[in-house]
Design an enzyme around this catalytic site. Structure first.
Site, mmCIF file in Angstrom:
data_model
loop_
_atom_site.group_PDB
_atom_site.id
_atom_site.type_symbol
_atom_site.label_atom_id
_atom_site.label_comp_id
_atom_site.label_asym_id
_atom_site.label_seq_id
_atom_site.Cartn_x
_atom_site.Cartn_y
_atom_site.Cartn_z
ATOM 1 N N ASP A 273 0.846 -1.178 0.000
ATOM 2 C CA ASP A 273 0.000 0.000 0.000
ATOM 3 C C ASP A 273 0.895 1.247 0.000
ATOM 4 O O ASP A 273 2.103 1.157 0.280
ATOM 5 C CB ASP A 273 -0.852 -0.072 1.275
ATOM 6 C CG ASP A 273 -1.754 1.119 1.454
ATOM 7 O OD1 ASP A 273 -2.265 1.624 0.453
ATOM 8 O OD2 ASP A 273 -1.959 1.521 2.616
ATOM 9 N N GLU B 57 -0.395 5.066 0.965
ATOM 10 C CA GLU B 57 -0.696 6.010 2.049
ATOM 11 C C GLU B 57 -0.727 5.280 3.391
ATOM 12 O O GLU B 57 -1.330 4.222 3.510
ATOM 13 C CB GLU B 57 -2.069 6.656 1.824
ATOM 14 C CG GLU B 57 -2.108 7.581 0.639
ATOM 15 C CD GLU B 57 -3.550 7.967 0.329
ATOM 16 O OE1 GLU B 57 -4.191 8.589 1.178
ATOM 17 O OE2 GLU B 57 -4.017 7.632 -0.770
ATOM 18 N N GLU C 35 -1.347 10.156 4.950
ATOM 19 C CA GLU C 35 -2.665 10.065 4.324
ATOM 20 C C GLU C 35 -2.965 11.360 3.560
ATOM 21 O O GLU C 35 -2.958 12.446 4.140
ATOM 22 C CB GLU C 35 -3.744 9.868 5.399
ATOM 23 C CG GLU C 35 -3.701 8.521 6.072
ATOM 24 C CD GLU C 35 -4.239 7.389 5.199
ATOM 25 O OE1 GLU C 35 -4.902 7.676 4.180
ATOM 26 O OE2 GLU C 35 -3.976 6.230 5.535
ATOM 27 N N ARG D 115 -16.421 11.879 -0.198
ATOM 28 C CA ARG D 115 -15.364 12.846 -0.527
ATOM 29 C C ARG D 115 -15.754 13.683 -1.752
ATOM 30 O O ARG D 115 -15.570 14.904 -1.763
ATOM 31 C CB ARG D 115 -14.059 12.090 -0.830
ATOM 32 C CG ARG D 115 -13.377 11.552 0.401
ATOM 33 C CD ARG D 115 -12.275 10.596 0.020
ATOM 34 N NE ARG D 115 -11.476 10.199 1.159
ATOM 35 C CZ ARG D 115 -10.599 9.204 1.137
ATOM 36 N NH1 ARG D 115 -10.412 8.514 0.033
ATOM 37 N NH2 ARG D 115 -9.896 8.907 2.217
ATOM 38 N N SER E 201 -2.288 0.557 -4.727
ATOM 39 C CA SER E 201 -2.970 1.586 -3.947
ATOM 40 C C SER E 201 -4.394 1.800 -4.422
ATOM 41 O O SER E 201 -4.711 1.588 -5.592
ATOM 42 C CB SER E 201 -2.183 2.901 -4.074
ATOM 43 O OG SER E 201 -2.899 3.956 -3.472
ATOM 44 N N ASP E 202 -5.250 2.256 -3.511
ATOM 45 C CA ASP E 202 -6.603 2.677 -3.876
ATOM 46 C C ASP E 202 -6.656 4.169 -4.149
ATOM 47 O O ASP E 202 -7.726 4.769 -4.171
ATOM 48 C CB ASP E 202 -7.608 2.313 -2.769
ATOM 49 C CG ASP E 202 -8.082 0.880 -2.906
ATOM 50 O OD1 ASP E 202 -8.076 0.352 -4.035
ATOM 51 O OD2 ASP E 202 -8.455 0.280 -1.886
ATOM 52 N N LYS F 50 -6.909 -4.728 -5.015
ATOM 53 C CA LYS F 50 -5.679 -5.126 -4.306
ATOM 54 C C LYS F 50 -5.578 -6.647 -4.215
ATOM 55 O O LYS F 50 -4.519 -7.232 -4.461
ATOM 56 C CB LYS F 50 -5.656 -4.519 -2.906
ATOM 57 C CG LYS F 50 -5.517 -3.001 -2.923
ATOM 58 C CD LYS F 50 -5.118 -2.485 -1.554
ATOM 59 C CE LYS F 50 -5.050 -0.982 -1.554
ATOM 60 N NZ LYS F 50 -4.101 -0.451 -0.586
ATOM 61 N N ASN G 285 -8.946 -1.280 3.691
ATOM 62 C CA ASN G 285 -8.923 -1.619 2.261
ATOM 63 C C ASN G 285 -7.740 -2.516 1.888
ATOM 64 O O ASN G 285 -7.629 -2.941 0.749
ATOM 65 C CB ASN G 285 -8.920 -0.345 1.402
ATOM 66 C CG ASN G 285 -7.682 0.495 1.607
ATOM 67 O OD1 ASN G 285 -7.104 0.520 2.690
ATOM 68 N ND2 ASN G 285 -7.260 1.197 0.579
ATOM 69 N N ASP H 274 -2.063 -0.886 5.824
ATOM 70 C CA ASP H 274 -2.321 -0.330 7.160
ATOM 71 C C ASP H 274 -3.809 -0.186 7.476
ATOM 72 O O ASP H 274 -4.151 0.233 8.581
ATOM 73 C CB ASP H 274 -1.657 1.058 7.296
ATOM 74 C CG ASP H 274 -2.371 2.108 6.462
ATOM 75 O OD1 ASP H 274 -2.637 1.838 5.283
ATOM 76 O OD2 ASP H 274 -2.692 3.177 7.007
HETATM 77 MG MG LIG Z 1 -3.178 3.004 3.514
#
Ligand SMILES: [Mg+2]
Length: 211
Positions: free
Chosen positions: A7, A9, A15, A46, A90-91, A133, A155, A152
């Site tokens: 991942d 962030e 973040e 968001r 990553s997302d 992922k 997700n 972390d």
């Molecule tokens: Mg993360």
């Protein structure tokens, strides 16, 4: 043969949305994958906030360009790449990630992308695929790689569970509590020692079978 999928962030950089929230003063934007388990709920929220406050892609990119990798992240990535193959999974979205990926020495990045209208408003997000992922891990395993996955947040859980070795790096307590059984670490040093051990064990196995 091992490969590392990590991942972005929360592992190598702060973040993005927490910083967008801090700099814009929009408190509701500070929620992340560490707080909300449904990524689509999080992203729709968001986008609604960006629209409500009139924030465009350019505004978010300005914040992102101020972000620096977490202390030790660059050296850690170099350490991994000297030993085994490494992919960032990553997302985030390619429109956000580029300045960060550049600072990290341009490792391979698999992520999503945004829909932008001619005035620069973010109108939607396009997931590369659902469960992206986890599917990266499955695909690599189909290529006969063993995957060490690092993440972390919520997700990352499907990726970590599917991996041959999953590692939670500095996760929030709620993620730890809801996912007992996944290895939790607090430092790059601990991940390095796990990777070294796995590589060493594999080399030993290879030399035994070739005897
Ligand atoms: Mg993360």
């Amino acid at each position: 043969m091992y490969i590392v999928c990590s991942d972005l962030e929360g592992v190598f950089v702060p973040e993005i949305w927490i910083n967008v929230s801090k700099i814009t003063g929009i408190d509701e934007l500070k929620l992340t994958t560490r707080d909300i388990s449904d990524y689509n709920v999080l992203m729709r929220g968001r986008l609604n906030l960006l629209q409500k406050y009139g924030l465009k892609l350019h505004d978010i990119q300005k914040v992102i360009s101020l972000l620096k990798p977490l202390p030790g992240a660059l050296a850690f990535i170099e350490w991994i790449r000297e030993r085994i193959q490494f992919i960032v999974v990553s997302d985030t979205f390619i429109e956000f990630a580029d300045p960060i990926i550049e600072q990290l020495g341009r490792p391979t990045l698999l992520c999503h992308h945004l829909s932008i209208d001619p005035s620069g408003n973010i109108t939607n997000y396009v997931l590369r695929q659902d469960d992206a992922k986890k599917k990266v891990v499955e695909a690599l395993q189909g290529l006969n790689y063993k995957v060490i996955a690092i993440g972390d947040s919520y997700n990352d859980i499907a990726m970590l569970k599917k991996a041959d070795f999953g590692i939670l790096f500095n996760p929030p307590q709620n993620v730890i509590d809801e996912n007992p059984g996944i290895k939790v670490v607090e430092s790059y040093r601990e991940i390095k020692s796990i990777i070294s051990k796995l590589i060493h064990e594999e080399q030993q196995k290879d030399s035994e079978t070739s005897d």
